[in-house]
Design an enzyme around this catalytic site. Structure first.
Site, PDB file in Angstrom:
ATOM      1  N   ARG A  50       0.963  -1.177   0.135  1.00  0.00           N
ATOM      2  CA  ARG A  50      -0.064   0.210  -0.096  1.00  0.00           C
ATOM      3  C   ARG A  50       0.891   1.257   0.061  1.00  0.00           C
ATOM      4  O   ARG A  50       2.050   1.165   0.211  1.00  0.00           O
ATOM      5  CB  ARG A  50      -1.112   0.154   1.187  1.00  0.00           C
ATOM      6  CG  ARG A  50      -0.655  -0.645   2.394  1.00  0.00           C
ATOM      7  CD  ARG A  50       0.304   0.117   3.502  1.00  0.00           C
ATOM      8  NE  ARG A  50       0.239   1.537   3.520  1.00  0.00           N
ATOM      9  CZ  ARG A  50       1.095   2.359   3.618  1.00  0.00           C
ATOM     10  NH1 ARG A  50       2.296   2.071   3.790  1.00  0.00           N
ATOM     11  NH2 ARG A  50       0.807   3.694   3.824  1.00  0.00           N
ATOM     12  N   GLY A  51       0.157   2.272  -0.092  1.00  0.00           N
ATOM     13  CA  GLY A  51       0.948   3.744  -0.302  1.00  0.00           C
ATOM     14  C   GLY A  51       1.169   3.909  -1.831  1.00  0.00           C
ATOM     15  O   GLY A  51       1.263   2.966  -2.656  1.00  0.00           O
ATOM     16  N   ALA A  52       0.814   5.311  -2.181  1.00  0.00           N
ATOM     17  CA  ALA A  52       0.708   5.421  -3.670  1.00  0.00           C
ATOM     18  C   ALA A  52       1.977   5.134  -4.464  1.00  0.00           C
ATOM     19  O   ALA A  52       1.658   4.052  -5.282  1.00  0.00           O
ATOM     20  CB  ALA A  52       0.309   6.975  -3.947  1.00  0.00           C
ATOM     21  N   GLN A 195      -2.433   2.432  10.096  1.00  0.00           N
ATOM     22  CA  GLN A 195      -1.070   2.630   9.184  1.00  0.00           C
ATOM     23  C   GLN A 195      -0.069   3.363   9.990  1.00  0.00           C
ATOM     24  O   GLN A 195       1.084   2.939  10.125  1.00  0.00           O
ATOM     25  CB  GLN A 195      -1.248   3.321   7.820  1.00  0.00           C
ATOM     26  CG  GLN A 195      -1.950   2.481   6.840  1.00  0.00           C
ATOM     27  CD  GLN A 195      -3.545   2.621   6.668  1.00  0.00           C
ATOM     28  OE1 GLN A 195      -4.078   2.909   7.813  1.00  0.00           O
ATOM     29  NE2 GLN A 195      -3.909   2.576   5.569  1.00  0.00           N
ATOM     30  N   ASP A 236      -1.800  11.078  -2.539  1.00  0.00           N
ATOM     31  CA  ASP A 236      -2.382   9.905  -3.466  1.00  0.00           C
ATOM     32  C   ASP A 236      -2.303  10.491  -4.707  1.00  0.00           C
ATOM     33  O   ASP A 236      -2.484   9.544  -5.574  1.00  0.00           O
ATOM     34  CB  ASP A 236      -3.500   9.001  -2.733  1.00  0.00           C
ATOM     35  CG  ASP A 236      -3.067   8.485  -1.425  1.00  0.00           C
ATOM     36  OD1 ASP A 236      -2.898   8.741  -0.499  1.00  0.00           O
ATOM     37  OD2 ASP A 236      -2.781   6.776  -1.847  1.00  0.00           O
ATOM     38  N   ASN A 246      -5.327  12.556   0.003  1.00  0.00           N
ATOM     39  CA  ASN A 246      -4.253  11.598   0.762  1.00  0.00           C
ATOM     40  C   ASN A 246      -5.356  10.971   1.855  1.00  0.00           C
ATOM     41  O   ASN A 246      -6.490  11.122   1.794  1.00  0.00           O
ATOM     42  CB  ASN A 246      -3.311  12.596   1.621  1.00  0.00           C
ATOM     43  CG  ASN A 246      -2.189  11.601   2.385  1.00  0.00           C
ATOM     44  OD1 ASN A 246      -1.648  10.707   1.751  1.00  0.00           O
ATOM     45  ND2 ASN A 246      -1.800  12.107   3.426  1.00  0.00           N
TER      46      ASN A 246
HETATM   47  O1  MRU Z   1      -4.849   3.232   1.870  1.00  0.00           O
HETATM   48  P1  MRU Z   1      -3.222   3.388   2.028  1.00  0.00           P
HETATM   49  O2  MRU Z   1      -2.564   2.812   3.427  1.00  0.00           O
HETATM   50  O3  MRU Z   1      -2.615   2.942   0.882  1.00  0.00           O
HETATM   51  O4  MRU Z   1      -2.967   5.145   1.930  1.00  0.00           O
HETATM   52  C1  MRU Z   1      -1.811   5.647   1.760  1.00  0.00           C
HETATM   53  C2  MRU Z   1      -1.621   7.142   1.979  1.00  0.00           C
HETATM   54  O5  MRU Z   1      -2.812   7.642   2.015  1.00  0.00           O
HETATM   55  C3  MRU Z   1      -0.170   7.625   2.043  1.00  0.00           C
HETATM   56  O6  MRU Z   1      -0.238   8.994   2.660  1.00  0.00           O
HETATM   57  C4  MRU Z   1       0.016   8.044   0.405  1.00  0.00           C
HETATM   58  O7  MRU Z   1      -0.280   6.776  -0.433  1.00  0.00           O
HETATM   59  C5  MRU Z   1       1.323   8.554   0.141  1.00  0.00           C
HETATM   60  S1  MRU Z   1       2.562   7.043   0.338  1.00  0.00           S
HETATM   61  C6  MRU Z   1       4.071   7.888   0.036  1.00  0.00           C
END
Ligand code: MRU
Length: 347
Positions: A50-52, A195, A236, A246
């Site tokens: 996970r994370g963009a 998270q 994101d 985000n």
């Molecule tokens: O649902 P997730 O855990 O994928 O959400 C992640 C986020 O919102 C992060 O802040 C975003 O992806 C940036 S990660 C460098």
């Protein structure tokens, strides 16, 4: 690197994408090998990865490995796999961005499976390596906004666990730790999937950074009362006008920070900037199962039958964002990303 194992990598034999299975942190550091389209899509949907930036990298690498031994009808398999992976989660632009790059890399070679597979592998590796380099550049630009001894607040996890490198929002924190700076980071726990508690705390403790966990409803008072000097978050999707999508809760943190004169810095690679989306209200916000809210970590937190609203992200208007830090520099308002990200030297 941050001293952590890579979040997304090729397996030793190159036939799989090896990810840190983030569903199992902090209890256990376990790895998962992804070989098929279904495995890649499932890992992205269930937030094993996970994370963009990380889902973009994993999606591209997954597309490269999942098409091995699919020579018969290669073009049709490619189309179905690319579409399925690009749609695994809807909000972060990095995923469709990475798959679009994979499509472009192989467009003229879909009739030649062996050479198409080589091109797909090479493009996926470029996307992975570029992400690693962009994290380092974000960290370097972001460090110019910080100084030794600062107290910071972050939301969700925008660290090494969310990228192929040292992270985005946490990249300057990792670089500062390497220099021996003493930063103190308050981490929102980030309901409902935690998270912040599970991942950011694990990552920061691992890196030797002083970190204090707070529940999400403590963020406003913590910003006012605990000497927070800056908020660092990831993104994101960054829209053409600078609105930032985000993890849900970012908007509330930004409002509270604005009210108390605390700067909000958004740190993200240029692959997260989406010139084609004019503003935050235009972004498709992923709605997840209400059971994530009513049954956190599998235990009932609400009566059986309770309904829950569970948007995974929110959007923060550009007016609340003090600066956007990308691999190309520090961008200040008024933002205009309608033609992409133009390099800047300003801090
Ligand atoms: O649902 P997730 O855990 O994928 O959400 C992640 C986020 O919102 C992060 O802040 C975003 O992806 C940036 S990660 C460098």
């Amino acid at each position: 690197m941050s001293g952590l194992p890579p979040t997304v990598a090729w397996s030793d034999d190159g036939r799989a994408v090896r990810i840190v299975d983030q569903r199992r942190l902090p209890a256990e550091l376990a790895f998962l090998d992804l070989r098929t389209v279904d495995e890649v899509v499932n890992a992205i949907r269930t937030l094993a990865v996970r994370g963009a930036p990380a889902i973009g990298v994993a999606g591209a690498m997954g597309l490269a490995v999942a098409l091995r031994e699919r020579e018969a009808g290669f073009a049709a398999h490619f189309e179905a796999a690319a579409t399925a992976i690009a749609r695994a989660r809807p909000t972060a632009v990095n995923l469709p961005w990475a798959i679009a790059r994979m499509r472009a890399a192989v467009a003229s070679r879909l009739g030649e499976p062996a050479s198409a597979l080589r091109l797909l592998h090479d493009e996926a590796e470029r996307i992975r390596a570029e992400d690693e380099a962009m994290c380092l550049a974000i960290g370097t630009h972001g460090l110019a906004l910080l100084r030794d001894g600062m107290t910071l607040l972050t939301h969700c996890n925008a660290g090494a666990l969310a990228t192929a490198g040292i992270g985005t929002a946490l990249a300057p924190v990792h670089l500062a730790a390497r220099r021996g700076w003493r930063l103190h980071v308050y981490a929102d726990e980030t309901r409902p999937l935690l998270q912040g508690a599970r991942l950011t705390m694990w990552e920061l403790l691992h890196a030797g950074v002083q970190a204090t966990l707070i529940t999400d409803n403590m963020a406003a008072a913590t910003l006012r009362d605990r000497g927070i000097e800056a908020v660092l978050v990831g993104a994101d999707r960054i829209c053409a006008n600078g609105d930032v999508v985000n993890k849900v809760g970012t908007y509330g943190v930004a409002l509270a920070a604005h009210a108390h004169g605390v700067p909000v810095y958004v740190l993200a690679p240029s692959s997260t900037v989406d010139p084609a989306t004019a503003r935050g209200a235009d972004v498709h916000i992923e709605q997840r199962d209400g059971a994530e809210v009513t049954m956190p970590l599998g235990a009932a937190a609400a009566p059986a039958g309770a309904q829950a609203y569970n948007p995974a992200f929110d959007w923060t208007p550009a007016r609340l964002v003090s600066a956007i830090v990308t691999d190309r520099g520090v961008h200040r308002p008024p933002y205009d990303f309608s033609r992409g990200v133009v390099a800047t030297s300003s801090t």
